[in-house]
Design a protein around this motif. Structure first.
Motif, short mmCIF file in Angstrom:
data_model
loop_
_atom_site.label_atom_id
_atom_site.label_comp_id
_atom_site.label_asym_id
_atom_site.label_seq_id
_atom_site.Cartn_x
_atom_site.Cartn_y
_atom_site.Cartn_z
N ARG A 3 70.25 37.18 70.10
CA ARG A 3 69.07 36.61 69.33
C ARG A 3 68.00 37.61 69.76
NH1 ARG A 3 68.62 31.44 72.27
NH2 ARG A 3 67.86 32.90 73.98
N THR A 5 63.96 38.48 68.72
CA THR A 5 62.73 37.90 68.36
C THR A 5 61.65 39.12 67.84
OG1 THR A 5 62.78 36.17 69.77
CG2 THR A 5 60.70 36.50 68.95
N TYR A 13 59.37 36.01 63.90
CA TYR A 13 61.04 35.90 63.36
C TYR A 13 61.66 35.91 64.46
CZ TYR A 13 59.76 37.18 58.43
OH TYR A 13 59.30 37.37 57.17
N GLN A 14 62.64 34.94 64.71
CA GLN A 14 63.50 34.81 65.71
C GLN A 14 65.15 34.53 64.95
OE1 GLN A 14 62.87 32.55 69.14
NE2 GLN A 14 65.07 31.84 69.04
N MET A 15 66.15 35.40 65.13
CA MET A 15 67.25 35.15 64.66
C MET A 15 68.32 35.57 65.11
SD MET A 15 66.47 37.74 61.34
CE MET A 15 67.90 37.63 60.40
N CYS A 16 69.55 35.42 64.77
CA CYS A 16 70.67 35.89 65.54
C CYS A 16 71.49 37.01 64.57
CB CYS A 16 71.53 34.75 65.86
SG CYS A 16 70.94 33.56 67.36
N PRO A 34 73.42 39.70 60.28
CA PRO A 34 72.58 38.47 60.69
C PRO A 34 73.37 37.14 60.56
CG PRO A 34 71.94 39.27 58.65
CD PRO A 34 73.02 40.25 59.04
N PHE A 36 73.63 33.13 60.30
CA PHE A 36 72.50 31.81 60.24
C PHE A 36 73.43 30.42 60.38
CE2 PHE A 36 70.82 35.15 57.48
CZ PHE A 36 69.44 35.17 57.93
N GLU A 48 64.50 28.50 58.26
CA GLU A 48 65.77 28.96 58.36
C GLU A 48 66.28 29.14 56.77
OE1 GLU A 48 70.03 29.06 60.49
OE2 GLU A 48 69.18 26.91 60.20
N LEU A 51 64.48 32.63 55.67
CA LEU A 51 65.03 33.81 56.25
C LEU A 51 66.32 33.88 55.59
CD1 LEU A 51 64.20 33.57 60.00
CD2 LEU A 51 63.92 35.34 58.52
N SER A 77 75.10 30.90 68.03
CA SER A 77 73.99 31.14 67.10
C SER A 77 72.91 29.89 67.27
CB SER A 77 74.49 31.35 65.95
OG SER A 77 73.40 31.32 64.98
N ALA A 80 67.62 30.04 62.83
CA ALA A 80 66.84 31.04 62.60
C ALA A 80 65.38 30.37 62.30
CB ALA A 80 66.91 31.76 61.41
#
Length: 103
Positions: A3, A5, A13-16, A34, A36, A48, A51, A77, A80
């Motif tokens: 994850r 940030t 943005y924060q995503m896996c 990436p 989602f 999300e 993104l 995950s 996002a």
């Protein structure tokens, strides 16, 4: 799974992603594959979806090192998220414009 940030265009943005590491481009972090959330959920999260649309077809991208705020290794995950920057509460690290001298 990771994850990450990071700040981008005045937002957080924060995503896996499946892979995060040092980029071949000096001063950048490479984020690959990436991940989602599944689209089978009934509730749709607009951030999300934004993104997903922004990173549609992207398999690898590079984030400036000074924009990265946090990288966590996770087992699952998370959704996002895009958050507004908190007006001065988040500060970036100094930017170095020249690579280190090799001795």
């Amino acid at each position: 799974m990771y994850r990450i940030t990071f700040s981008c265009e005045g937002e957080i943005y924060q995503m896996c992603a499946r892979s995060v590491g040092q980029s071949g481009l000096w001063g950048f972090i490479e984020v690959a594959d990436p991940v989602f959330g599944t689209s089978s959920s009934v509730v749709v999260d607009p951030s999300e979806e934004k993104l997903k649309a922004k990173f549609d077809g992207v398999t690898r991208f590079h984030v400036p090192m000074h924009a990265v705020q946090r990288v966590d290794e996770v087992t699952e995950s998370d959704p996002a998220v895009i958050r507004p920057s908190e007006g001065g509460k988040v500060s970036t690290l100094p930017i170095y414009t020249q690579p280190p001298v090799k001795g």
